[in-house]
Design a protein around this motif. Structure first.
Motif, PDB file in Angstrom:
ATOM      1  N   UNK A 147     -31.761  -5.530  -5.348  1.00 53.03           N
ATOM      2  CA  UNK A 147     -30.888  -6.500  -4.676  1.00 53.03           C
ATOM      3  C   UNK A 147     -31.437  -7.912  -4.671  1.00 53.03           C
ATOM      4  N   UNK A 148     -32.717  -8.070  -5.001  1.00 52.69           N
ATOM      5  CA  UNK A 148     -33.309  -9.406  -5.009  1.00 52.69           C
ATOM      6  C   UNK A 148     -32.935 -10.151  -6.288  1.00 52.69           C
ATOM      7  N   UNK A 149     -32.794 -11.467  -6.166  1.00 53.67           N
ATOM      8  CA  UNK A 149     -32.488 -12.311  -7.331  1.00 53.67           C
ATOM      9  C   UNK A 149     -33.665 -13.206  -7.700  1.00 53.67           C
ATOM     10  N   UNK A 150     -34.836 -12.905  -7.140  1.00 55.55           N
ATOM     11  CA  UNK A 150     -36.001 -13.779  -7.328  1.00 55.55           C
ATOM     12  C   UNK A 150     -36.936 -13.239  -8.417  1.00 55.55           C
ATOM     13  N   UNK A 151     -36.371 -12.999  -9.599  1.00 58.97           N
ATOM     14  CA  UNK A 151     -37.186 -12.492 -10.701  1.00 58.97           C
ATOM     15  C   UNK A 151     -38.333 -13.434 -11.046  1.00 58.97           C
ATOM     16  N   UNK A 152     -38.015 -14.723 -11.128  1.00 60.57           N
ATOM     17  CA  UNK A 152     -39.023 -15.701 -11.539  1.00 60.57           C
ATOM     18  C   UNK A 152     -40.208 -15.731 -10.587  1.00 60.57           C
ATOM     19  N   UNK A 153     -39.927 -15.649  -9.297  1.00 65.39           N
ATOM     20  CA  UNK A 153     -41.009 -15.694  -8.306  1.00 65.39           C
ATOM     21  C   UNK A 153     -41.927 -14.480  -8.436  1.00 65.39           C
ATOM     22  N   UNK A 154     -41.340 -13.305  -8.675  1.00 68.25           N
ATOM     23  CA  UNK A 154     -42.179 -12.116  -8.834  1.00 68.25           C
ATOM     24  C   UNK A 154     -42.984 -12.187 -10.125  1.00 68.25           C
ATOM     25  N   UNK A 155     -42.388 -12.705 -11.189  1.00 74.87           N
ATOM     26  CA  UNK A 155     -43.111 -12.847 -12.456  1.00 74.87           C
ATOM     27  C   UNK A 155     -44.332 -13.748 -12.279  1.00 74.87           C
ATOM     28  N   UNK A 156     -44.176 -14.825 -11.492  1.00 74.04           N
ATOM     29  CA  UNK A 156     -45.317 -15.695 -11.201  1.00 74.04           C
ATOM     30  C   UNK A 156     -46.437 -14.907 -10.520  1.00 74.04           C
ATOM     31  N   UNK A 157     -46.067 -14.054  -9.558  1.00 66.37           N
ATOM     32  CA  UNK A 157     -47.067 -13.263  -8.844  1.00 66.37           C
ATOM     33  C   UNK A 157     -47.721 -12.245  -9.772  1.00 66.37           C
ATOM     34  N   UNK A 158     -46.937 -11.662 -10.668  1.00 62.58           N
ATOM     35  CA  UNK A 158     -47.477 -10.705 -11.632  1.00 62.58           C
ATOM     36  C   UNK A 158     -48.521 -11.383 -12.511  1.00 62.58           C
ATOM     37  N   UNK A 159     -48.203 -12.562 -13.013  1.00 57.24           N
ATOM     38  CA  UNK A 159     -49.121 -13.269 -13.902  1.00 57.24           C
ATOM     39  C   UNK A 159     -50.391 -13.705 -13.161  1.00 57.24           C
ATOM     40  N   UNK A 160     -50.266 -14.049 -11.879  1.00 52.74           N
ATOM     41  CA  UNK A 160     -51.437 -14.420 -11.089  1.00 52.74           C
ATOM     42  C   UNK A 160     -52.391 -13.243 -10.913  1.00 52.74           C
ATOM     43  N   UNK A 161     -51.842 -12.030 -10.903  1.00 50.75           N
ATOM     44  CA  UNK A 161     -52.646 -10.841 -10.621  1.00 50.75           C
ATOM     45  C   UNK A 161     -53.440 -10.350 -11.825  1.00 50.75           C
ATOM     46  N   UNK A 162     -53.199 -10.936 -12.991  1.00 53.09           N
ATOM     47  CA  UNK A 162     -53.798 -10.435 -14.236  1.00 53.09           C
ATOM     48  C   UNK A 162     -55.217 -10.941 -14.421  1.00 53.09           C
ATOM     49  N   UNK A 163     -56.084 -10.065 -14.871  1.00 51.91           N
ATOM     50  CA  UNK A 163     -57.464 -10.423 -15.199  1.00 51.91           C
ATOM     51  C   UNK A 163     -57.471 -11.193 -16.519  1.00 51.91           C
ATOM     52  N   UNK A 164     -57.791 -12.456 -16.468  1.00 52.99           N
ATOM     53  CA  UNK A 164     -57.721 -13.313 -17.662  1.00 52.99           C
ATOM     54  C   UNK A 164     -58.962 -13.222 -18.544  1.00 52.99           C
ATOM     55  N   UNK A 165     -59.910 -12.322 -18.216  1.00 53.47           N
ATOM     56  CA  UNK A 165     -61.120 -12.182 -19.026  1.00 53.47           C
ATOM     57  C   UNK A 165     -60.895 -11.312 -20.262  1.00 53.47           C
ATOM     58  N   UNK A 166     -59.748 -10.658 -20.363  1.00 54.32           N
ATOM     59  CA  UNK A 166     -59.457  -9.820 -21.529  1.00 54.32           C
ATOM     60  C   UNK A 166     -59.258 -10.683 -22.767  1.00 54.32           C
ATOM     61  N   UNK A 167     -59.552 -10.108 -23.922  1.00 54.42           N
ATOM     62  CA  UNK A 167     -59.426 -10.834 -25.180  1.00 54.42           C
ATOM     63  C   UNK A 167     -57.982 -11.238 -25.468  1.00 54.42           C
ATOM     64  N   UNK A 168     -57.062 -10.295 -25.264  1.00 53.16           N
ATOM     65  CA  UNK A 168     -55.657 -10.540 -25.564  1.00 53.16           C
ATOM     66  C   UNK A 168     -54.794 -10.080 -24.401  1.00 53.16           C
TER      67      UNK A 168
END
Length: 288
Positions: A147-168
């Motif tokens: 029911x939520x329409x805030x896809x973009x906001x959740x995508x931002x949170x998903x990307x923040x949660x990612x470990x950026x030390x991985x090669x790819x």
């Protein structure tokens, strides 16, 4: 290196490509590859990783304002500041209300109110989970609250949660060219556009090409289901000097395997060679 996999329309095989690239790239980069499913309305990547272990799962909330009508003077300043028309004020009826479906949690209304009539309260936005499929660095999945329409906001949170030390990092974007897609691909180093040789595939590919060129991000196109349509897509790519990363032939057996969620269980040599060709191009870009 951040690679986004995107498509102008649904059904082109974007998820198929994302999952397979994760599989083959993990072999080349000593399992230092992470797949992030940013199609938060319909996250399907995990359907193909049987027996994957859940490492972590957490709920995500977003602040939503509420108006205290005992403090509100119904001056309408908050509704005038709201760019999303989420606030309704009727002074004669002493009515003030926030539409949670339209609110984007920007905080402008609470900052504007001079009477402390607006307070923010957490509202469920979705869920972020990380999995260990047994190879690679893991899979991260965002799943939007129904029911939520805030896809973009959740995508931002998903990307923040990612470990950026991985090669790819592989970002599986939602289909289309809307705001959630832009948010997913905006900081990518390279974009793999997946299309199909049909009139609809070509039409939506053109829209996606316009988008990524506007963003100024290097990209290439992988044509899926070749042999099932016409050559108009290839004519377009050649005419506009767009890099063709590879082709995946149409196969009923391959489609059947996909529909059963058995995409990675038994990859035959033919399809393995096609993906290896794409992987080698990605590796070359990585080295450059």
């Amino acid at each position: 290196m951040k690679i986004a996999i995107a498509s102008g329309k649904g059904g082109t095989g974007k998820t198929t490509v994302a999952v397979n690239l994760y599989y083959f790239l993990s072999k080349e980069f000593n399992n230092q590859v992470r797949l992030i499913d940013c199609d938060v309305e319909e996250p399907n990547d995990m359907l193909f990783f049987h027996g994957a272990e859940l490492n972590e799962s957490r709920d995500v909330f977003t602040p939503v304002p509420k108006i205290d009508t005992t403090k509100c003077t119904f001056c309408k300043k908050c509704s005038e500041w709201c760019e999303f028309n989420a606030i309704s004020i009727v002074k004669a009826l002493k009515f003030a209300e926030v539409n949670n479906d339209l609110c984007h949690s920007c905080g402008a209304c609470s900052m504007t109110c001079a009477f402390d009539a607006i307070t923010e309260h957490p509202q469920p936005l979705g869920n972020i989970s990380s999995y260990d499929p047994g190879f690679g660095a893991g899979v991260v999945e965002g799943r939007l609250e129904i029911g939520s329409a805030l896809q973009t906001k959740l995508i931002k949170e998903v990307k923040k949660s990612v470990n950026t030390s991985d090669e790819v990092l592989l970002f599986d974007a939602p289909p289309g060219t809307s705001c959630p897609v832009v948010e997913t691909v905006s900081d990518a180093d390279y974009i793999v556009l997946v299309t199909e040789p049909t009139p609809f595939g070509l039409h939506d590919l053109k829209l996606t090409v316009d988008l990524v060129r506007e963003l100024g991000i290097p990209f290439g196109v992988l044509v899926n289901k070749t042999g099932a349509g016409n050559n108009d897509v290839f004519d377009y790519l050649t005419e506009h000097h767009i890099d063709i990363l590879g082709t995946i032939p149409y196969s009923k057996n391959y489609a059947s395997t996909y529909s059963k969620g058995e995409l990675l269980d038994d990859i035959n040599n033919e399809f393995s060679q096609h993906y290896q060709h794409v992987v080698q191009k990605v590796i070359q870009m990585y080295k450059n």
